[in-house]
Design a protein around this motif. Sequence first.
Motif, PDB file in Angstrom:
ATOM      1  N   GLY A 147      34.865  61.079  -7.934  1.00 38.72           N
ATOM      2  CA  GLY A 147      35.429  62.410  -7.771  1.00 38.72           C
ATOM      3  C   GLY A 147      35.069  63.291  -8.955  1.00 38.72           C
ATOM      4  N   GLU A 148      34.730  64.532  -8.683  1.00 35.01           N
ATOM      5  CA  GLU A 148      34.404  65.525  -9.713  1.00 35.01           C
ATOM      6  C   GLU A 148      35.271  66.748  -9.450  1.00 35.01           C
ATOM      7  OE1 GLU A 148      31.804  65.327 -12.092  1.00 35.01           O
ATOM      8  OE2 GLU A 148      31.290  63.295 -11.458  1.00 35.01           O
ATOM      9  N   TYR A 149      36.032  67.169 -10.459  1.00 30.74           N
ATOM     10  CA  TYR A 149      36.927  68.310 -10.323  1.00 30.74           C
ATOM     11  C   TYR A 149      36.707  69.280 -11.475  1.00 30.74           C
ATOM     12  CZ  TYR A 149      39.423  65.213  -7.149  1.00 30.74           C
ATOM     13  OH  TYR A 149      39.758  64.364  -6.121  1.00 30.74           O
ATOM     14  N   PHE A 150      36.856  70.576 -11.198  1.00 32.51           N
ATOM     15  CA  PHE A 150      36.741  71.608 -12.217  1.00 32.51           C
ATOM     16  C   PHE A 150      37.943  72.535 -12.130  1.00 32.51           C
ATOM     17  CE2 PHE A 150      32.432  70.151 -11.929  1.00 32.51           C
ATOM     18  CZ  PHE A 150      31.939  70.283 -13.216  1.00 32.51           C
ATOM     19  N   PHE A 151      38.534  72.826 -13.286  1.00 34.70           N
ATOM     20  CA  PHE A 151      39.670  73.733 -13.375  1.00 34.70           C
ATOM     21  C   PHE A 151      39.353  74.783 -14.425  1.00 34.70           C
ATOM     22  CE2 PHE A 151      41.209  69.572 -12.178  1.00 34.70           C
ATOM     23  CZ  PHE A 151      42.020  69.852 -11.086  1.00 34.70           C
ATOM     24  N   LYS A 152      39.492  76.052 -14.058  1.00 33.44           N
ATOM     25  CA  LYS A 152      39.238  77.125 -15.020  1.00 33.44           C
ATOM     26  C   LYS A 152      40.461  77.230 -15.936  1.00 33.44           C
ATOM     27  CE  LYS A 152      37.451  81.805 -15.237  1.00 33.44           C
ATOM     28  NZ  LYS A 152      37.030  82.955 -14.425  1.00 33.44           N
TER      29      LYS A 152
ATOM     30  N   GLY B 230      43.305  66.515  -6.139  1.00 35.90           N
ATOM     31  CA  GLY B 230      43.709  66.055  -4.820  1.00 35.90           C
ATOM     32  C   GLY B 230      42.578  65.419  -4.041  1.00 35.90           C
ATOM     33  N   LEU B 231      42.890  65.012  -2.825  1.00 38.67           N
ATOM     34  CA  LEU B 231      41.892  64.432  -1.940  1.00 38.67           C
ATOM     35  C   LEU B 231      41.171  65.529  -1.173  1.00 38.67           C
ATOM     36  CD1 LEU B 231      43.927  61.478  -0.399  1.00 38.67           C
ATOM     37  CD2 LEU B 231      42.209  61.357  -2.192  1.00 38.67           C
ATOM     38  N   LYS B 232      39.958  65.222  -0.744  1.00 38.75           N
ATOM     39  CA  LYS B 232      39.200  66.150   0.090  1.00 38.75           C
ATOM     40  C   LYS B 232      39.915  66.267   1.437  1.00 38.75           C
ATOM     41  CE  LYS B 232      34.689  66.752   2.176  1.00 38.75           C
ATOM     42  NZ  LYS B 232      33.367  66.180   2.356  1.00 38.75           N
ATOM     43  N   ALA B 233      40.047  67.480   1.918  1.00 40.10           N
ATOM     44  CA  ALA B 233      40.689  67.683   3.221  1.00 40.10           C
ATOM     45  C   ALA B 233      39.809  67.088   4.311  1.00 40.10           C
ATOM     46  CB  ALA B 233      40.909  69.169   3.469  1.00 40.10           C
ATOM     47  N   SER B 234      40.410  66.312   5.179  1.00 48.79           N
ATOM     48  CA  SER B 234      39.628  65.721   6.269  1.00 48.79           C
ATOM     49  C   SER B 234      39.640  66.673   7.461  1.00 48.79           C
ATOM     50  CB  SER B 234      40.191  64.360   6.658  1.00 48.79           C
ATOM     51  OG  SER B 234      41.565  64.442   6.885  1.00 48.79           O
TER      52      SER B 234
ATOM     53  N   PRO C   7      35.510  66.315  -4.426  1.00 44.78           N
ATOM     54  CA  PRO C   7      36.817  65.655  -4.416  1.00 44.78           C
ATOM     55  C   PRO C   7      36.740  64.266  -3.796  1.00 44.78           C
ATOM     56  CG  PRO C   7      36.941  67.877  -3.498  1.00 44.78           C
ATOM     57  CD  PRO C   7      35.497  67.545  -3.670  1.00 44.78           C
ATOM     58  N   LEU C   8      37.696  63.423  -4.169  1.00 42.83           N
ATOM     59  CA  LEU C   8      37.770  62.089  -3.575  1.00 42.83           C
ATOM     60  C   LEU C   8      37.910  62.198  -2.073  1.00 42.83           C
ATOM     61  CD1 LEU C   8      40.231  60.287  -5.982  1.00 42.83           C
ATOM     62  CD2 LEU C   8      37.820  59.787  -5.675  1.00 42.83           C
ATOM     63  N   LYS C   9      37.284  61.279  -1.380  1.00 47.92           N
ATOM     64  CA  LYS C   9      37.393  61.245   0.077  1.00 47.92           C
ATOM     65  C   LYS C   9      38.758  60.681   0.469  1.00 47.92           C
ATOM     66  CE  LYS C   9      32.876  61.984   0.626  1.00 47.92           C
ATOM     67  NZ  LYS C   9      32.409  63.289   0.598  1.00 47.92           N
ATOM     68  N   THR C  10      39.175  60.982   1.674  1.00 47.71           N
ATOM     69  CA  THR C  10      40.427  60.425   2.170  1.00 47.71           C
ATOM     70  C   THR C  10      40.232  58.950   2.498  1.00 47.71           C
ATOM     71  OG1 THR C  10      39.885  61.067   4.414  1.00 47.71           O
ATOM     72  CG2 THR C  10      41.193  62.619   3.136  1.00 47.71           C
ATOM     73  N   ILE C  11      41.306  58.238   2.635  1.00 48.32           N
ATOM     74  CA  ILE C  11      41.239  56.808   2.933  1.00 48.32           C
ATOM     75  C   ILE C  11      40.553  56.568   4.271  1.00 48.32           C
ATOM     76  CG2 ILE C  11      42.663  54.763   3.390  1.00 48.32           C
ATOM     77  CD1 ILE C  11      44.669  55.991   1.385  1.00 48.32           C
ATOM     78  N   ALA C  12      40.686  57.503   5.197  1.00 47.02           N
ATOM     79  CA  ALA C  12      40.095  57.337   6.529  1.00 47.02           C
ATOM     80  C   ALA C  12      38.568  57.392   6.498  1.00 47.02           C
ATOM     81  CB  ALA C  12      40.624  58.411   7.472  1.00 47.02           C
TER      82      ALA C  12
END
Length: 163
Positions: free
Chosen positions: A100-105, A139-143, A87-92
Amino acid sequence: MSNAASCRYAANSLDEGWRVLVTQGEAGGVYIRQGDIYINGIHAKEGSGSWEKSEIAEGDLWLHVTCDDKGQYKSHNIASEKGEESPLKTIADEKKEESGEYFFKLATIKTLAEPLQDDGNAAELVTVKQYVLGAVYCGLKASPPYNLKTDPKCALELKDEGE
């Protein structure tokens, strides 16, 4: 229900988003209708609403979405296996060169033997279990949680109530 109401419903049904359908016969196969893709809350790609034939005829169907480090949509494709997500990194986060790489079943397709062939039914049944219906949201990666107590740059002195 009037004809006008049913026409409006049919016209609006294009907004259903991602959908998987299996047809049989000469033109049979697995068809996928594209839905919308959102990246970090922004509408990045509008679904076409048209049906496209999939090369994958059985098993899992995964939607693979890629975007650049700024959250701009790059591409999507259908895969038979889930790849590694990033997932995309947060701005911080200081390091932001990664895409960003995402997979949805989307669905699982299974072919089963027809138990009642004597009734004139086809030799096999095809089942579709759909997991995504509508838009997908990248979404963004949880920090990690930020702890003010352990940050040496913090000018505040924080005390627990129990101290």
